[in-house]
Motif scaffolding. Structure first.
Motif, short mmCIF file in Angstrom:
data_model
loop_
_atom_site.label_atom_id
_atom_site.label_comp_id
_atom_site.label_asym_id
_atom_site.label_seq_id
_atom_site.Cartn_x
_atom_site.Cartn_y
_atom_site.Cartn_z
N GLY A 1 -7.25 0.47 -1.89
CA GLY A 1 -7.74 0.51 -3.02
C GLY A 1 -6.83 0.16 -4.34
O GLY A 1 -5.83 -0.30 -3.91
N LEU A 2 -7.21 0.54 -5.68
CA LEU A 2 -6.50 0.37 -6.68
C LEU A 2 -5.64 1.65 -7.05
O LEU A 2 -6.41 2.53 -7.33
N VAL A 3 -4.49 1.66 -6.97
CA VAL A 3 -3.45 2.71 -7.68
C VAL A 3 -2.47 2.21 -8.64
O VAL A 3 -1.81 1.21 -8.56
N GLN A 4 -2.02 3.01 -9.39
CA GLN A 4 -0.99 2.92 -10.18
C GLN A 4 0.38 3.26 -9.41
O GLN A 4 0.64 3.91 -8.65
N ALA A 5 1.43 2.50 -10.05
CA ALA A 5 2.71 2.54 -9.46
C ALA A 5 3.25 4.13 -9.63
O ALA A 5 2.87 4.84 -10.67
N GLY A 6 3.80 4.52 -8.65
CA GLY A 6 4.06 5.92 -8.54
C GLY A 6 3.09 6.74 -7.68
O GLY A 6 3.16 7.85 -7.37
N GLY A 7 1.88 6.25 -7.58
CA GLY A 7 0.72 6.98 -7.01
C GLY A 7 0.88 6.93 -5.33
O GLY A 7 1.87 6.53 -4.90
N SER A 8 -0.39 7.51 -4.88
CA SER A 8 -0.26 7.72 -3.33
C SER A 8 -1.52 7.21 -2.99
O SER A 8 -2.78 7.24 -3.57
N LEU A 9 -1.69 6.61 -1.59
CA LEU A 9 -2.75 6.39 -0.95
C LEU A 9 -2.72 6.87 0.53
O LEU A 9 -1.54 6.83 1.08
N ARG A 10 -3.57 7.20 1.12
CA ARG A 10 -3.72 7.30 2.91
C ARG A 10 -4.58 6.22 3.51
O ARG A 10 -5.71 6.33 3.00
N LEU A 11 -4.09 5.28 4.14
CA LEU A 11 -4.80 4.58 5.14
C LEU A 11 -5.06 5.26 6.37
O LEU A 11 -4.40 5.95 6.94
N SER A 12 -6.37 5.07 6.84
CA SER A 12 -6.76 5.36 8.16
C SER A 12 -6.89 3.97 8.92
O SER A 12 -7.46 2.97 8.43
N CYS A 13 -6.85 4.36 10.38
CA CYS A 13 -7.20 3.34 11.40
C CYS A 13 -7.96 3.93 12.36
O CYS A 13 -7.47 4.72 13.13
N ALA A 14 -9.52 3.68 12.47
CA ALA A 14 -10.07 4.22 13.47
C ALA A 14 -10.41 3.32 14.79
O ALA A 14 -10.43 2.11 14.46
N ALA A 15 -10.02 3.80 15.83
CA ALA A 15 -10.17 3.08 17.07
C ALA A 15 -11.26 3.59 17.80
O ALA A 15 -11.60 4.81 18.07
N SER A 16 -11.75 2.53 18.56
CA SER A 16 -13.00 2.92 19.66
C SER A 16 -12.29 2.19 20.91
O SER A 16 -11.65 1.68 21.09
N GLY A 17 -12.69 3.26 21.94
CA GLY A 17 -12.16 2.77 23.33
C GLY A 17 -11.52 3.93 24.02
O GLY A 17 -10.78 4.46 23.11
#
Length: 122
Positions: free
Chosen positions: A9-25
């Motif tokens: 997504g869009l975030v300002q400098a200094g901010g945070s994000l959490r990415l996820s990676c869902a796996a099947s199998g």
């Protein structure tokens, strides 16, 4: 293994994000996992990796101390917590699975997700 990245997504400098990676199998827990990113007009670069045994982590120097990779094998999910984001972190982030522990080259990865866009504004 099929992978799907999300959380960009869009975030300002200094901010945070959490990415996820869902796996099947059912073999997710047997793979070493990694995150890569590709900025516009640039090559795809290694960001972080985590081993399937012991959860040993590896980071690119550019993100060390700001990003944290983790995995939950019970949920077949990997995460990338990104703090203190900078405009230069703007890129499409990809998750990937590898048979090789600590692999930093993208040709060592066998499976790839579709990518999620992270935009950091100044």
């Amino acid at each position: 293994v099929q992978l799907q990245a999300s959380g960009g997504g869009l975030v300002q400098a200094g901010g945070s994000l959490r990415l996820s990676c869902a796996a099947s199998g059912r073999t997710f827990s047997s793979y070493n996992m990694g995150w890569f990113r590709q900025a516009p007009g640039k090559e795809r670069d290694f960001v972080a990796a985590i081993s399937w045994i012991g959860g040993r982590t590896y980071y690119a120097d550019s993100v060390k101390g700001r990003f944290t990779i983790s995995r939950d094998n019970a949920k077949n999910t990997m995460y990338l917590q990104m703090n203190s984001l900078k405009p230069e972190d703007t890129a499409v982030y990809y998750c990937a699975a590898s048979r090789f522990r600590g692999a930093t080259r993208d040709d060592r990865y066998d499976y790839w997700g579709q990518g999620t866009l992270v935009t950091v504004s100044s």
